[in-house]
Design a protein around this motif. Structure first.
Motif, PDB file in Angstrom:
ATOM      1  N   GLY B  84     113.518  -4.422  37.376  1.00  0.00           N
ATOM      2  CA  GLY B  84     113.577  -2.908  38.158  1.00  0.00           C
ATOM      3  C   GLY B  84     114.482  -2.192  36.867  1.00  0.00           C
ATOM      4  N   LYS B  85     114.849  -0.827  37.254  1.00  0.00           N
ATOM      5  CA  LYS B  85     115.382  -0.205  36.454  1.00  0.00           C
ATOM      6  C   LYS B  85     116.883   0.015  36.565  1.00  0.00           C
ATOM      7  CE  LYS B  85     113.943   3.837  39.092  1.00  0.00           C
ATOM      8  NZ  LYS B  85     113.250   5.291  39.111  1.00  0.00           N
ATOM      9  N   LYS B  86     117.424  -0.541  37.559  1.00  0.00           N
ATOM     10  CA  LYS B  86     118.947  -0.899  37.450  1.00  0.00           C
ATOM     11  C   LYS B  86     119.348  -2.103  38.403  1.00  0.00           C
ATOM     12  CE  LYS B  86     118.677   1.538  41.864  1.00  0.00           C
ATOM     13  NZ  LYS B  86     119.246   2.629  42.852  1.00  0.00           N
ATOM     14  N   GLY B  87     120.611  -2.160  38.101  1.00  0.00           N
ATOM     15  CA  GLY B  87     121.461  -3.532  38.611  1.00  0.00           C
ATOM     16  C   GLY B  87     120.794  -4.757  38.075  1.00  0.00           C
ATOM     17  N   PHE B  88     120.978  -5.832  39.316  1.00  0.00           N
ATOM     18  CA  PHE B  88     120.481  -7.112  38.504  1.00  0.00           C
ATOM     19  C   PHE B  88     119.073  -7.245  38.213  1.00  0.00           C
ATOM     20  CE2 PHE B  88     121.622 -11.349  38.087  1.00  0.00           C
ATOM     21  CZ  PHE B  88     120.651 -12.132  38.391  1.00  0.00           C
ATOM     22  N   ALA B  89     118.110  -6.518  38.650  1.00  0.00           N
ATOM     23  CA  ALA B  89     116.800  -6.484  38.153  1.00  0.00           C
ATOM     24  C   ALA B  89     116.712  -6.085  36.769  1.00  0.00           C
ATOM     25  CB  ALA B  89     115.936  -5.310  39.094  1.00  0.00           C
ATOM     26  N   LEU B  90     117.294  -4.869  36.310  1.00  0.00           N
ATOM     27  CA  LEU B  90     117.327  -4.740  34.973  1.00  0.00           C
ATOM     28  C   LEU B  90     118.045  -5.708  33.992  1.00  0.00           C
ATOM     29  CD1 LEU B  90     117.108  -2.387  32.766  1.00  0.00           C
ATOM     30  CD2 LEU B  90     119.265  -1.652  33.200  1.00  0.00           C
ATOM     31  N   ILE B  91     119.273  -6.341  34.527  1.00  0.00           N
ATOM     32  CA  ILE B  91     119.772  -7.531  33.814  1.00  0.00           C
ATOM     33  C   ILE B  91     118.832  -8.688  33.625  1.00  0.00           C
ATOM     34  CG2 ILE B  91     121.438  -9.312  33.746  1.00  0.00           C
ATOM     35  CD1 ILE B  91     123.273  -7.169  35.282  1.00  0.00           C
ATOM     36  N   THR B  92     117.984  -8.792  34.556  1.00  0.00           N
ATOM     37  CA  THR B  92     117.001 -10.054  34.738  1.00  0.00           C
ATOM     38  C   THR B  92     115.927  -9.728  33.475  1.00  0.00           C
ATOM     39  OG1 THR B  92     117.594 -10.505  36.897  1.00  0.00           O
ATOM     40  CG2 THR B  92     115.736 -11.478  36.268  1.00  0.00           C
ATOM     41  N   PHE B  93     115.561  -8.504  33.686  1.00  0.00           N
ATOM     42  CA  PHE B  93     114.541  -7.912  32.557  1.00  0.00           C
ATOM     43  C   PHE B  93     115.025  -8.075  31.045  1.00  0.00           C
ATOM     44  CE2 PHE B  93     110.822  -6.047  31.014  1.00  0.00           C
ATOM     45  CZ  PHE B  93     111.305  -5.018  30.254  1.00  0.00           C
ATOM     46  N   LEU B  94     116.280  -7.680  31.053  1.00  0.00           N
ATOM     47  CA  LEU B  94     116.568  -7.833  29.623  1.00  0.00           C
ATOM     48  C   LEU B  94     116.785  -9.102  29.173  1.00  0.00           C
ATOM     49  CD1 LEU B  94     119.282  -4.866  29.632  1.00  0.00           C
ATOM     50  CD2 LEU B  94     117.078  -4.749  28.465  1.00  0.00           C
ATOM     51  N   SER B  95     117.512 -10.276  29.913  1.00  0.00           N
ATOM     52  CA  SER B  95     117.694 -11.378  29.653  1.00  0.00           C
ATOM     53  C   SER B  95     116.409 -12.203  29.470  1.00  0.00           C
ATOM     54  CB  SER B  95     118.629 -11.969  30.788  1.00  0.00           C
ATOM     55  OG  SER B  95     117.720 -12.321  31.815  1.00  0.00           O
ATOM     56  N   ILE B 133     126.066 -16.936  35.529  1.00  0.00           N
ATOM     57  CA  ILE B 133     126.935 -16.410  36.226  1.00  0.00           C
ATOM     58  C   ILE B 133     126.394 -15.179  37.255  1.00  0.00           C
ATOM     59  CG2 ILE B 133     129.098 -14.597  36.051  1.00  0.00           C
ATOM     60  CD1 ILE B 133     129.611 -16.138  33.451  1.00  0.00           C
ATOM     61  N   GLY B 134     125.442 -14.706  36.325  1.00  0.00           N
ATOM     62  CA  GLY B 134     124.741 -13.408  37.134  1.00  0.00           C
ATOM     63  C   GLY B 134     124.040 -13.933  38.555  1.00  0.00           C
ATOM     64  N   MET B 135     123.422 -15.490  38.397  1.00  0.00           N
ATOM     65  CA  MET B 135     122.514 -15.802  39.625  1.00  0.00           C
ATOM     66  C   MET B 135     123.630 -16.331  40.595  1.00  0.00           C
ATOM     67  SD  MET B 135     119.469 -15.803  39.246  1.00  0.00           S
ATOM     68  CE  MET B 135     119.135 -16.420  40.834  1.00  0.00           C
ATOM     69  N   VAL B 136     124.837 -16.784  40.113  1.00  0.00           N
ATOM     70  CA  VAL B 136     125.821 -17.205  41.394  1.00  0.00           C
ATOM     71  C   VAL B 136     125.967 -15.607  42.119  1.00  0.00           C
ATOM     72  CG1 VAL B 136     128.061 -17.893  41.716  1.00  0.00           C
ATOM     73  CG2 VAL B 136     126.551 -19.060  40.264  1.00  0.00           C
ATOM     74  N   TRP B 137     126.216 -14.472  41.221  1.00  0.00           N
ATOM     75  CA  TRP B 137     126.409 -13.161  41.943  1.00  0.00           C
ATOM     76  C   TRP B 137     125.291 -12.731  42.756  1.00  0.00           C
ATOM     77  CZ3 TRP B 137     124.423  -8.533  41.811  1.00  0.00           C
ATOM     78  CH2 TRP B 137     125.135  -7.629  42.541  1.00  0.00           C
ATOM     79  N   HIS B 138     124.096 -13.079  42.315  1.00  0.00           N
ATOM     80  CA  HIS B 138     122.885 -12.487  43.047  1.00  0.00           C
ATOM     81  C   HIS B 138     122.749 -13.443  44.312  1.00  0.00           C
ATOM     82  CE1 HIS B 138     118.875 -11.061  43.469  1.00  0.00           C
ATOM     83  NE2 HIS B 138     118.440 -12.216  43.481  1.00  0.00           N
ATOM     84  N   LEU B 139     122.935 -14.549  44.034  1.00  0.00           N
ATOM     85  CA  LEU B 139     122.962 -15.433  45.350  1.00  0.00           C
ATOM     86  C   LEU B 139     124.154 -14.944  46.578  1.00  0.00           C
ATOM     87  CD1 LEU B 139     122.714 -18.899  43.835  1.00  0.00           C
ATOM     88  CD2 LEU B 139     120.978 -17.890  45.349  1.00  0.00           C
ATOM     89  N   TYR B 140     125.478 -14.728  46.115  1.00  0.00           N
ATOM     90  CA  TYR B 140     126.315 -14.172  47.108  1.00  0.00           C
ATOM     91  C   TYR B 140     125.980 -12.823  47.375  1.00  0.00           C
ATOM     92  CZ  TYR B 140     130.659 -12.156  48.229  1.00  0.00           C
ATOM     93  OH  TYR B 140     131.697 -11.417  49.038  1.00  0.00           O
TER      94      TYR B 140
END
Lengths: 97, 152
Positions: B84-95, B133-140
């Motif tokens: 996506g274009k913001k938030g965790f979706a953008l982080i997932t795309f870049l990673s 770390i991001g995945m743990v945050w996403h799960l929370y």
């Protein structure tokens, strides 16, 4: 068992995998070491991987490396085609249900 | 329910593949980490390479779905899109892009350019830590789906 409960079991299982990965990292980073036993185990694992894994084979033989790449790509494309082949009838079945 | 929607299915296939990549990748990091797969590095390497190719195809599919969403202004299945274009979706795309590019370099440069190999290896490792770390945050953040009611 209802669909909802089955799906939530899947959610819980996958969430557990990620929490396990996070716990593994934290434990491994914070624990003292590596001990000599751990280093020897890792090295022997690496050495056996050199002989009987794709990593080792690809380092020694360019043809196997290319065939691994082609096989992986083929297997992935096959899985995607299978997914689409299952998905389209399911979607049509749901549409006319 | 969105159970048979493509975006929903892809999200969970992505999660499964990413989870396995994470575990096998951690086992390959070094002597302190190999215990997670009982130092069976041949299996870890084989799984990691095979799933990495699958991950690349999934990334391509997700990029196509995101482009389709942008072009057709279709936000119906947006909640399940991995990119996506913001938030965790953008982080997932870049990673995902960083993982794929550094992974290709790691795969190809083993015998040739050791400087590039070291740089790619460092980036690959750092992105792994941040994604754990991001995945743990996403799960929370999405923990409401784990409850029986499933509502926020």
């Amino acid at each position: 068992m209802s669909w909802n409960k089955t799906v939530r079991i899947v959610y819980w299982s996958l969430a557990t995998v990620f929490f396990f990965a996070a716990a593994v990292l934290v434990i491994s980073i914070l624990k003292p070491g590596p001990t000599e036993t751990q280093v020897m185990s890792f090295m022997s694992g690496m050495m056996s991987a050199m002989h009987n894994s794709m990593m080792g084979a690809s380092m020694q033989n360019e043809e196997i490396f290319m065939s691994l790449l082609l096989w992986s790509a083929g297997a992935s494309i096959l899985m995607i085609i299978l997914g689409i082949a299952v998905g389209i009838p399911l979607r049509l079945w749901r549409k006319y249900d | 329910m969105d159970k048979f929607k493509l975006e929903f299915l892809l999200h969970w296939i992505w999660t499964f593949v990413f989870g396995l990549l994470m575990l096998t990748g951690i086992a390959l990091l070094g002597p302190k980490y190999g215990w997670v797969l009982n130092y069976n590095l041949g299996l870890a390497d084989y799984l990691h390479r095979t799933l990495a190719v699958t991950f690349t195809f999934l990334t391509l599919l997700e990029i196509i779905l995101e482009i389709k969403r942008i072009v057709w202004h279709n936000s119906k299945n947006e909640s399940w899109l991995v990119f996506g274009k913001k938030g965790f979706a953008l982080i997932t795309f870049l990673s995902a892009l960083l993982f794929i590019i550094t992974g290709i370099l790691l795969w190809l440069c083993v015998d040739d350019n050791h400087t590039l190999l070291a740089l790619a290896s460092t980036i690959h490792e750092m992105v792994t830590y941040s994604m754990v770390i991001g995945m743990v945050w996403h799960l929370y953040d999405k923990s409401h789906v784990l409850t029986v009611g499933g509502r926020k």
